[in-house]
Design an enzyme around this catalytic site. Structure first.
Site, PDB file in Angstrom:
ATOM      1  N   SER A 194       0.822  -1.206   0.000  1.00 13.89           N
ATOM      2  CA  SER A 194       0.000   0.000   0.000  1.00 13.89           C
ATOM      3  C   SER A 194       0.853   1.252   0.000  1.00 13.89           C
ATOM      4  O   SER A 194       1.973   1.261   0.527  1.00 13.89           O
ATOM      5  CB  SER A 194      -0.875  -0.021   1.251  1.00 13.89           C
ATOM      6  N   LYS A 211       2.075  -2.931   6.797  1.00 13.37           N
ATOM      7  CA  LYS A 211       2.543  -3.042   5.412  1.00 13.37           C
ATOM      8  C   LYS A 211       4.055  -2.780   5.333  1.00 13.37           C
ATOM      9  O   LYS A 211       4.774  -3.457   4.585  1.00 13.37           O
ATOM     10  CB  LYS A 211       1.778  -2.079   4.492  1.00 13.37           C
ATOM     11  N   TYR A 267      -2.205   0.045  10.533  1.00 12.68           N
ATOM     12  CA  TYR A 267      -2.361  -0.619   9.229  1.00 12.68           C
ATOM     13  C   TYR A 267      -1.143  -0.340   8.343  1.00 12.68           C
ATOM     14  O   TYR A 267      -0.544  -1.266   7.788  1.00 12.68           O
ATOM     15  CB  TYR A 267      -3.640  -0.139   8.531  1.00 12.68           C
TER      16      TYR A 267
END
Length: 337
Positions: A126, A155, A151
């Site tokens: 991402s 990643k 989050y």
């Protein structure tokens, strides 16, 4: 037929990628625990492709089941790993869920794949790995800033784990695809974004508000240093994102990669503000949207859009659809639900 494992293959991007893989002639096996997806998505995939992928319903956090699954499917030639929790806001509220789900599942998969003679692995990454980048557009060489959310941090950690695995094992080949903001749905309107409960992403909230499922759309802040004061993102059609996974997989299978760990941005190269996305929706749907400006949301970066030169020139992939195409397909999908 070359067999490919797609984890989280009934999710939003996963399901569109399964369609793209089957249309490209691959045999697909899906693992999904249905925590953020629905078994009905499988019917949509079959309706579009006239092919039924294998499906196993289990949680990759179960190390033993993951091990048994990969022992059973020794003929898997590549893995595309989507299975992860993905909402920025939720990750701020429940960080431990995100660390367990996004890191443990990756490690358990890699531990089994690392035993194989050779492995080909595509990681669903991402643009959140960049944090608030210093310059736009963002290139793959941009410094990795402290993550703005748990989050985003999962990643960053995930990419580091894969990079270290590739460094230790030269027969382990991986590509990390850093998506910007996938939106839209398949042109058939048989699969699309299917959020469980209240949508965490902008576009399904727009379409649900337009249909009256949600009373009003909240726009988080209009005092950012951008032309209209709202956050800017690079919104890319989900089918373009799905096609990039097929191109990346074929790059590894055909041994065209230059390094055993490569990174590519997936975006359009153009930033659109939240208000511009709303205007695009109003254009294609021919209706006014009920929205209001509210306070900023924790974890949001001001602006993020991709430099796509590397993906265009080296990967040989380019986004084809416009934001209006994506909003039109999202609206058609919403109306079928």
């Amino acid at each position: 037929m070359v067999k490919i494992l797609v984890t989280g293959g009934l999710g939003y991007i996963g399901s569109h990628t399964v369609v793209a893989l089957q249309e490209a002639g691959f045999k697909v096996v899906i693992v999904d625990n249905l925590s953020n997806s629905s078994i009905s998505v499988l019917e949509g995939i079959v309706a579009i492709t006239n092919k039924t992928p294998e499906f196993e319903n289990f949680d990759l956090r179960d190390k033993l089941k993951t091990k048994h699954f990969l022992k059973k499917h020794t003929d898997i030639c590549g893995v595309i790993h989507f299975a992860a929790s993905k909402a920025v806001g939720e990750s701020v509220e429940n960080p431990l869920l995100y660390y367990e789900n996004n890191i443990n599942t990756l490690i358990y998969l890699l531990q089994e794949l690392d035993k194989k003679e050779t492995s080909n692995f595509i990681f669903s990454s991402s643009c959140t790995v960049y944090g608030q980048a210093d310059a736009m557009p963002i290139t793959e060489a941009a410094p990795i800033k402290p993550a703005e959310s748990p989050y985003g941090n999962t990643k960053q950690i995930g990419e580091a784990i894969i990079k270290d695995t590739c460094r230790a094992n030269q027969n382990f080949n991986a590509i990390a695809l850093r998506y910007f903001n996938p939106i839209g749905a398949h042109k058939s309107a048989k699969i699309g974004e299917l959020p469980i409960g209240v949508p965490q992403n902008l576009v399904p909230y727009i379409t649900q508000t337009a249909l009256g499922i949600r009373e009003q759309l909240s726009v988080y802040g209009n005092n950012y240093p951008t032309p209209d004061g709202t956050c800017i993102r690079d919104y890319i059609h989900v089918v373009d994102v799905a096609n990039a996974h097929v191109v990346a997989l074929e790059r590894l299978l055909n041994k065209k990669h230059q390094d055993n760990f490569e990174i590519f941005n997936l975006g359009t190269g153009k930033g659109s503000s939240v208000l511009e996305v709303i205007q695009a929706f109003e254009r294609v749907s021919k209706q006014k949207l009920n929205y209001k400006i509210v306070n900023r949301r924790e974890g949001d970066v001001i602006s993020a859009y991709a430099d796509t030169k590397k993906a265009n020139e080296i990967l040989g992939w380019k986004a084809k659809s416009t934001i209006d195409d994506a909003m039109d397909s999202a609206w058609k999908w919403q109306k079928t639900l």
